[in-house]
Design an enzyme around this catalytic site. Structure first.
Site, PDB file in Angstrom:
ATOM      1  N   HIS A 239       9.492   9.859 -26.714  1.00  0.00           N
ATOM      2  CA  HIS A 239       9.840   9.240 -25.430  1.00  0.00           C
ATOM      3  C   HIS A 239       9.157   7.888 -25.263  1.00  0.00           C
ATOM      4  O   HIS A 239       9.639   7.025 -24.524  1.00  0.00           O
ATOM      5  CB  HIS A 239       9.498  10.176 -24.267  1.00  0.00           C
ATOM      6  CG  HIS A 239       8.036  10.260 -23.943  1.00  0.00           C
ATOM      7  ND1 HIS A 239       7.204  11.210 -24.486  1.00  0.00           N
ATOM      8  CD2 HIS A 239       7.254   9.508 -23.143  1.00  0.00           C
ATOM      9  CE1 HIS A 239       5.976  11.036 -24.022  1.00  0.00           C
ATOM     10  NE2 HIS A 239       5.977  10.016 -23.211  1.00  0.00           N
TER      11      HIS A 239
ATOM     12  N   VAL B 269       0.846  -1.194   0.000  1.00  0.00           N
ATOM     13  CA  VAL B 269       0.000   0.000   0.000  1.00  0.00           C
ATOM     14  C   VAL B 269       0.881   1.243   0.000  1.00  0.00           C
ATOM     15  O   VAL B 269       1.736   1.406   0.874  1.00  0.00           O
ATOM     16  CB  VAL B 269      -0.952   0.018   1.213  1.00  0.00           C
ATOM     17  CG1 VAL B 269      -1.788   1.300   1.206  1.00  0.00           C
ATOM     18  CG2 VAL B 269      -1.860  -1.207   1.196  1.00  0.00           C
TER      19      VAL B 269
END
Length: 502
Positions: free
Chosen positions: A129, A13
Site C-alpha cells: 500500500h 485547528v
C-alpha cells in the site's frame, strides 16, 4: 468527527479525541480538502475488527491527521532542543505532509486489501500500500494543482523527501547502520534522523505506531501503557557511526518495551483475533468472487476491475469500503456468490473454527490433510482454509531494542546500546509467535467437527514447547492464577513484583 476552523490564512485547528486540539498548516488543510484525501474517511482503520469490537469504526482519515500532528510535535521538540541540527521550516512541513499522506494508498478495509485480496487475485505480484500512497500523492498534487512552492517548498527535492519518508528510497530499505552509500535524494546524511519519524525502518519506533496504538486502544476499549509524550520529551539526536539517529534516555527503556508489548498485545487481542481473522477471510473471499464483475471508471473513461485500480489512481480514488454494501445490496446474478458470503457475515453465519496450533504446518501438508478428511467425511477439501498468523515485536524473532541507541544524563551527546543486564527483567521469553488456524466454510454438525479436530490432533500433535508453555511454571502461580494460555510477556513482567519464576 473532526471540525476545522474557517481561517485560511492561519493554522486551522482540528478537534481530535486522542490529541485534542491539533493545529494544521494551511498547506496541510489544502491537502485534506481534496477528494484523494477525503477518500480516507471511508476506509476503516481496523478492517473487519468492527464486527467484533463495535467501537472500532474509526478510519484512516483521522489516523493520518494524528500522525501528521505527532510528526510535527516531535520535529518541533528536536528543533528547539538541538538548534545545531539546523532543522528548517521546509523540513518541518515536509515531515508533516509525509505523516498526513503516508496511508493514501490503503484499499478497502485497510490491510485486508493488500494482505488478503491482492495476493489472491494478482499472484506473483509484489505490491504494498506504500507504493499506492506515493502514486496517490503524485496524483493528488497533480489533480488539485497544489502550488507547494508558494508555501516555501523547493521542488523536486522536497517532493522526493516526502515520498522517501512514505516508501523509502526506490523501495530499498535500510536495516543496518553500516550502509556505506546514502540512498536518499531528499535530504543529506546529516539529516538522516528525519527519515526515522514517520516510518522507522531501523527499529520501528515511529509516530505512525504512536498514533494507532493510542487511537486503536481508545476505540477498541483496550488499554495502552505506552506514553508517546514522554518519549518525545526525552528524544535527542546523536551521531551513531556517521549517521544521525533519534535516541532516548537510558531510563526510558521500560517505556519502549511497553510500546512493543502494546503492539504485540493489540495484534493478539484485536488485529489477529480469531473471529476478526475469519470475518476478514470471508470479506476477502467475497471481494475475490466479485472482482471480475465490479468495474470502476478510471482515467480516460477506461473501466477497471477492483484488483487493477491499483495501477490507476483515478479509479483507485473511487474504491473504498463502500464496495461491501455495493455487493451486499446488489441484485446482479454475477454477484450472487459474493453477496451470499456477505449476507452470512451480517447474519453471523461465519466460517467454522477447527483448530489453532503453533506447530509449523506447510501448505502442502495442510492440503494433504484436507483431502484425507474430505474423503473420510464426504466433504469438499476446498472448504478448508489455512490461515498463518504471525505476531511479534516488529522485527520477527529479533529484539527491536537491540537496534535502539540511548544516552545518559551525564553525557547526552554519546549514544550507546543498552546492555542485556539492564533489561533482563523486561525481555519476554520470545519476541515472536506463529499460529496456524484452520477454518471450515460450510455448516457442519458438532459430532463431525469434533471428529475432524481429533483427526487434526492425531496427525499434528502439539509440539513440546507448546505443551510446556501451556503448563504452570510453578505450583504457587498455578494455585493462585490457574494459568491456561501462553503469554510471551507474562512471566517476565512478574519480576516487577519480585515473584521468582523457574
Amino acid at each position: 468527527m473532526m471540525t476545522a476552523s474557517t481561517s485560511w490564512t492561519l493554522s486551522s485547528v482540528f478537534n481530535d479525541p486522542i490529541h485534542e486540539d491539533v493545529e494544521m498548516h494551511p498547506l496541510l488543510v489544502r491537502i485534506i480538502d481534496t477528494p484523494q484525501f477525503q477518500r480516507l474517511r471511508f476506509i476503516k482503520q481496523l478492517g473487519g475488527a468492527c464486527f467484533v469490537y463495535p467501537g472500532a469504526t474509526h478510519n484512516r482519515f483521522e489516523h493520518s491527521i494524528g500522525v501528521s500532528h505527532l510528526a510535527g510535535k516531535l520535529v518541533k521538540e528536536l528543533k528547539e532542543r538541538q538548534p545545531e541540527l539546523q532543522i528548517t521550516c521546509r523540513d518541518f512541513l515536509c515531515v508533516q505532509i509525509a505523516g498526513l499522506c503516508h496511508d493514501l494508498g490503503h484499499g478497502p478495509f485497510s490491510h485486508l486489501f493488500d494482505k488478503m485480496f491482492i495476493p489472491k487475485v494478482s499472484r506473483g505480484r509484489t505490491w504494498k500500500h506504500e507504493d499506492a500512497s506515493v502514486a496517490m500523492f503524485d496524483h493528488l498534487v497533480d489533480q488539485n494543482e497544489l502550488k507547494m512552492e508558494q508555501h516555501g517548498l523547493v521542488l523536486p527535492e522536497d517532493l522526493d523527501f516526502i515520498k522517501e519518508q512514505i516508501a523509502g528510497p526506490n523501495d530499498r530499505i535500510i536495516q543496518e547502520v553500516s550502509v556505506t552509500v546514502w540512498p536518499y535524494k531528499g535530504r543529506p546524511v546529516e539529516k538522516s534522523f528525519l527519515y526515522e519519524i514517520i516510518a522507522n525502518k531501523r527499529n520501528g519506533v515511529d509516530v505512525d505506531k504512536w498514533d494507532y496504538f493510542a487511537r486503536d486502544s481508545y476505540y477498541l476499549g483496550l488499554q495502552s501503557n505506552f506514553d508517546h509524550d514522554r518519549y518525545i520529551n526525552f528524544a535527542r539526536v546523536c551521531d551513531v557511526d556517521g549517521e544521525y539517529q533519534i535516541c532516548t534516555r537510558d531510563k526510558e527503556v521500560d517505556n519502549l518495551y511497553d510500546m512493543f508489548h502494546t503492539r504485540f498485545s493489540l495484534h493478539r487481542r484485536a488485529y489477529q483475533h480469531r473471529v476478526v481473522n475469519l470475518i476478514e477471510l470471508m470479506i476477502a473471499d467475497a471481494l475475490v468472487k466479485a472482482n471480475e464483475h465490479i468495474k470502476i471508471e478510471g482515467s480516460g473513461g477506461k473501466m477497471f476491475r477492483m484488483s487493477d485500480t491499483i495501477d490507476d489512481m483515478e479509479a483507485y480514488t473511487k474504491l473504498t469500503d463502500h464496495v461491501f454494501e455495493q455487493i451486499l445490496y446488489s441484485s446482479s446474478p454475477e454477484l450472487t456468490e459474493a453477496r451470499e458470503i456477505l449476507e452470512n457475515i451480517t447474519h453471523r453465519h461465519l466460517y467454522k473454527f477447527v483448530v489453532d496450533s503453533r506447530r509449523e504446518i506447510s501448505q502442502d501438508q495442510f492440503e494433504d490433510w484436507a483431502r484425507d478428511v474430505a474423503r473420510s467425511w464426504n466433504l469438499d477439501a476446498k472448504d478448508f482454509v489455512r490461515s498463518v498468523i504471525r505476531m511479534d515485536y516488529g522485527m520477527k524473532e529479533d529484539d527491536p531494542i537491540d537496534q535502539m541507541r540511548f544516552y545518559s544524563k551525564k553525557d547526552p551527546t554519546k549514544a550507546f546500546k543498552i546492555s542485556d543486564d539492564q533489561v533482563l527483567y523486561l525481555k519476554p521469553k520470545s519476541f515472536s509467535q506463529q499460529q496456524i488456524r484452520i477454518y471450515y466454510k460450510k455448516e457442519i454438525d458438532e459430532q463431525t467437527m469434533d471428529a475432524i479436530k481429533g483427526n487434526w490432533c492425531s496427525n499434528f500433535p502439539k509440539p513440546q514447547d507448546e505443551i510446556m508453555a501451556n503448563r504452570p511454571r510453578c505450583g504457587l502461580l498455578s494455585a493462585k492464577l490457574h494459568i491456561s494460555s501462553w503469554d510471551p510477556d507474562f512471566f517476565s513482567h512478574l519480576f516487577v513484583f519480585s515473584v521468582p519464576v523457574f
